[in-house]
Structure formats: C-alpha cells, structure tokens
Design a protein around this motif. Structure first.
Motif, PDB file in Angstrom:
ATOM      1  N   VAL A   1      30.928  53.473  37.201  1.00 13.50           N
ATOM      2  CA  VAL A   1      32.339  53.255  36.903  1.00 13.50           C
ATOM      3  C   VAL A   1      32.497  52.690  35.492  1.00 13.50           C
ATOM      4  O   VAL A   1      33.186  53.254  34.663  1.00 13.50           O
ATOM      5  CB  VAL A   1      32.991  52.304  37.934  1.00 13.50           C
ATOM      6  CG1 VAL A   1      34.440  51.996  37.557  1.00 13.50           C
ATOM      7  CG2 VAL A   1      32.929  52.914  39.331  1.00 13.50           C
ATOM      8  N   CYS A   2      31.835  51.565  35.221  1.00 12.16           N
ATOM      9  CA  CYS A   2      32.089  50.873  33.952  1.00 12.16           C
ATOM     10  C   CYS A   2      31.179  51.345  32.812  1.00 12.16           C
ATOM     11  O   CYS A   2      31.567  51.334  31.665  1.00 12.16           O
ATOM     12  CB  CYS A   2      31.952  49.367  34.143  1.00 12.16           C
ATOM     13  SG  CYS A   2      30.243  48.818  34.379  1.00 12.16           S
TER      14      CYS A   2
ATOM     15  N   THR B   1      28.735  45.889  34.540  1.00 14.03           N
ATOM     16  CA  THR B   1      29.527  44.905  35.278  1.00 14.03           C
ATOM     17  C   THR B   1      29.916  45.327  36.688  1.00 14.03           C
ATOM     18  O   THR B   1      30.157  44.473  37.534  1.00 14.03           O
ATOM     19  CB  THR B   1      30.820  44.548  34.517  1.00 14.03           C
ATOM     20  OG1 THR B   1      31.591  45.716  34.321  1.00 14.03           O
ATOM     21  CG2 THR B   1      30.490  43.916  33.169  1.00 14.03           C
ATOM     22  N   CYS B   2      29.993  46.600  36.995  1.00  6.79           N
ATOM     23  CA  CYS B   2      30.497  47.018  38.310  1.00  6.79           C
ATOM     24  C   CYS B   2      29.403  47.155  39.362  1.00  6.79           C
ATOM     25  O   CYS B   2      29.697  47.150  40.557  1.00  6.79           O
ATOM     26  CB  CYS B   2      31.274  48.323  38.194  1.00  6.79           C
ATOM     27  SG  CYS B   2      30.257  49.800  37.942  1.00  6.79           S
TER      28      CYS B   2
END
Ligand code: FES
Length: 82
Positions: free
Chosen positions: A46-47, A51-52
């Motif tokens: 996703v990121c 971080t995700c």
C-alpha cells in the motif's frame, strides 16, 4: 541495459532488475497479492515506504519481512501467498 539478478519466488526462478526492492520486483512480475490477512483477505503493498506492513513476505526463510524495504539480491528466496 540494467544489471539483473536472479531470485526465486515460490521456487520459480526469475531475472529482475538489480536495483529494485523485492516489492517492485514482485509487482513488475505481475504479483499483486503478497499474503493473506488472518481473515483470508488478499494483501499487497500500500504505502511502499515501510509503514503499512501490508507487503510482508518470507525472505530466505524469515517471515514477516517488509518487501518494500528489501533490495533484491542474487539468489534471494522469496515466498508469497499466491
Ligand atoms: S508497502 Fe507498506 S510497508 Fe511495505
């Protein structure tokens, strides 16, 4: 011409650009699902910046590695939930 390295994804050897992350190499090869959630939902990056945690794969036998942060290297073994 870009330098290439060989990695294995679920036992299948593939030649990928040497200067990309594991996530980029997988996406370039057409893999969009990297793992499944605890409820069985398909998950993928996703990121793209660590971080995700949605891009976790097993690398050289070590589960839970964030593929967007791992540069590919010759002989790397990657396991995804395909
Ligand atoms: S894509 Fe979000 S941590 Fe890797």
């Amino acid at each position: 011409m870009a330098a290439m390295v060989s990695i294995r994804v679920n036992g299948v050897e593939m030649s990928v650009a040497a200067d990309v992350s594991v996530a980029a190499a997988l996406l370039n090869a057409g893999h969009t699902m990297f793992r499944r959630s605890v409820t069985g939902a398909a998950r993928g990056p996703v990121c793209g910046m660590g971080t995700c945690f949605e891009c976790r794969v097993t690398i050289d036998g070590e589960p839970g590695r964030r593929s967007c942060l791992e540069p590919v290297r010759e002989g790397m073994r990657v396991t995804i939930d395909a």
